[in-house]
Design a protein around this motif. Sequence first.
Motif, PDB file in Angstrom:
ATOM      1  N   LEU A 305       0.765  -1.016  -0.051  1.00  0.00           N
ATOM      2  CA  LEU A 305      -0.047   0.113  -0.074  1.00  0.00           C
ATOM      3  C   LEU A 305       0.783   1.424  -0.005  1.00  0.00           C
ATOM      4  N   GLU A 306       0.337   2.368  -0.456  1.00  0.00           N
ATOM      5  CA  GLU A 306       1.182   3.643  -0.641  1.00  0.00           C
ATOM      6  C   GLU A 306       2.371   3.403  -1.738  1.00  0.00           C
ATOM      7  N   GLU A 338      -6.968   1.116  -2.499  1.00  0.00           N
ATOM      8  CA  GLU A 338      -5.968   1.608  -1.689  1.00  0.00           C
ATOM      9  C   GLU A 338      -5.875   2.572  -0.552  1.00  0.00           C
ATOM     10  N   ILE A 342      -5.646   1.860   3.615  1.00  0.00           N
ATOM     11  CA  ILE A 342      -4.621   2.811   4.266  1.00  0.00           C
ATOM     12  C   ILE A 342      -5.539   3.210   5.435  1.00  0.00           C
ATOM     13  N   HIS A 346      -4.677   2.488   9.823  1.00  0.00           N
ATOM     14  CA  HIS A 346      -4.770   3.541  11.104  1.00  0.00           C
ATOM     15  C   HIS A 346      -5.730   3.033  11.901  1.00  0.00           C
TER      16      HIS A 346
END
Length: 438
Positions: A305-306, A338, A342, A346
């Motif tokens: 991811l990212e 994505e 993400i 968190h």
Amino acid sequence: MPDSTDDPLTAPKPRSRRRVAVAPGADPTTVRNTVDRGDATGRDYRYQHGYGVILLVAARCGRRPYVAIWCEQHEDLLAQRQDGLYDGYQIKTARPEGGAWRLTDEDLVKSIGRFVDLVNEFGPKIGSLYFVSNTEWDEITPESKDDRRRGRCPRLFLQHVRGCKATTDIAEPYAKAFLDLQAGCSCTADELFAVLKRTDLIIGPARREIEASLAHEHLPLLSECQSLSPKDLNSIRDDLVAQVHRAASLQVTDPIRHLRAFIDPTDPDPVLLAKRIVVADIEIRPPTAVDMPGFEFVGEPTLQLEAGIAGNVIDQKLNKAGLVDQTDYMRGRARSAEFNLIKDVHRRPDAFPKLLVQIEQRVYGEAMEAQLQAQQQPAPYGPAMLMDVQARLKRLAETDAAAIGHHKYDCLIGVAGLLTNACRIWWGPRFPIITASE
């Protein structure tokens, strides 16, 4: 000044003595207390709540025309019928060694008196009335000459009254019993006669056997319970009895109770609604079904991811697969997936990367199975494969949401786009990719 103990009004009452001789220093948890009747009272209430479960099961099986059971609502149990009437149930337990029920027994007289009050207040809405007990009714042989006892036999008495058209038709020895019962109920002859015409008697399970009878005689009548183990049946029984107990105990958890006005209410009374158990809403959930092991994928996620999306990988693959018009759709879903994953990292960091592995492997597996089927037709087979993948992922989001962290279909199809970008999913035959970063 006289000693206070000489005054009967102020003298302390002598303490009750325990009936069981206990050795000094004995452990109090090893000797039964036969003086305090609290546990016996609780047992009697559990019998009443257990009988409520019997009615619920009978209604669920279609053996009784009930749509709901109301607990401690004018009667011990008030059964709401499909025709809009209500059947009343009085549940009374007694020690069998105390003798069979007779018409003069105080609990029976009080129950009939409650029936009279119920019919007087709600007459047109009341259907049948039932007195339920674990103890037998007094019986007498036809050869017996004891007319006084015959008149007090509940079953014989009710059978005779039902055959009468008016109170004047009641013959001896039942006429004397009728007058005594009328005096005990403090009502008119016509009021009592109307109630007795709709009153019946039921012998329920023995008090010590109701637990086993509920679990292993009544519950197996339900299709959901026919193949369950004794342990599971006992657990379901306890859950249902607890539900009846809550409905009978004024336990109210509906938040509307903090908003409902008393003088001019616009909402239904939550206290009354808490007393109702709707037959159709009963859920039978075998405990073992919850304990069945699930399937988990092991390993580490391949998606980073990212890391961004390659500028033309998705484009090249979809163009070759006959899906050129789906390029913007797939790239947009991939970016959104994505972004949402993400955010989820968190929100619950402890669940990642394990959850990402489950999502990735479930989407990848569905795509591989869809590709295997689509390959049976000539290339380009991209449109057929994409439609199959979409149907599979929609079904996955609906039927196995917990396994994928409750992410929606849009996220799953976006993960398919991310896996396409990572060269794990192909929508047609493989070919050399010319990469170029965005």
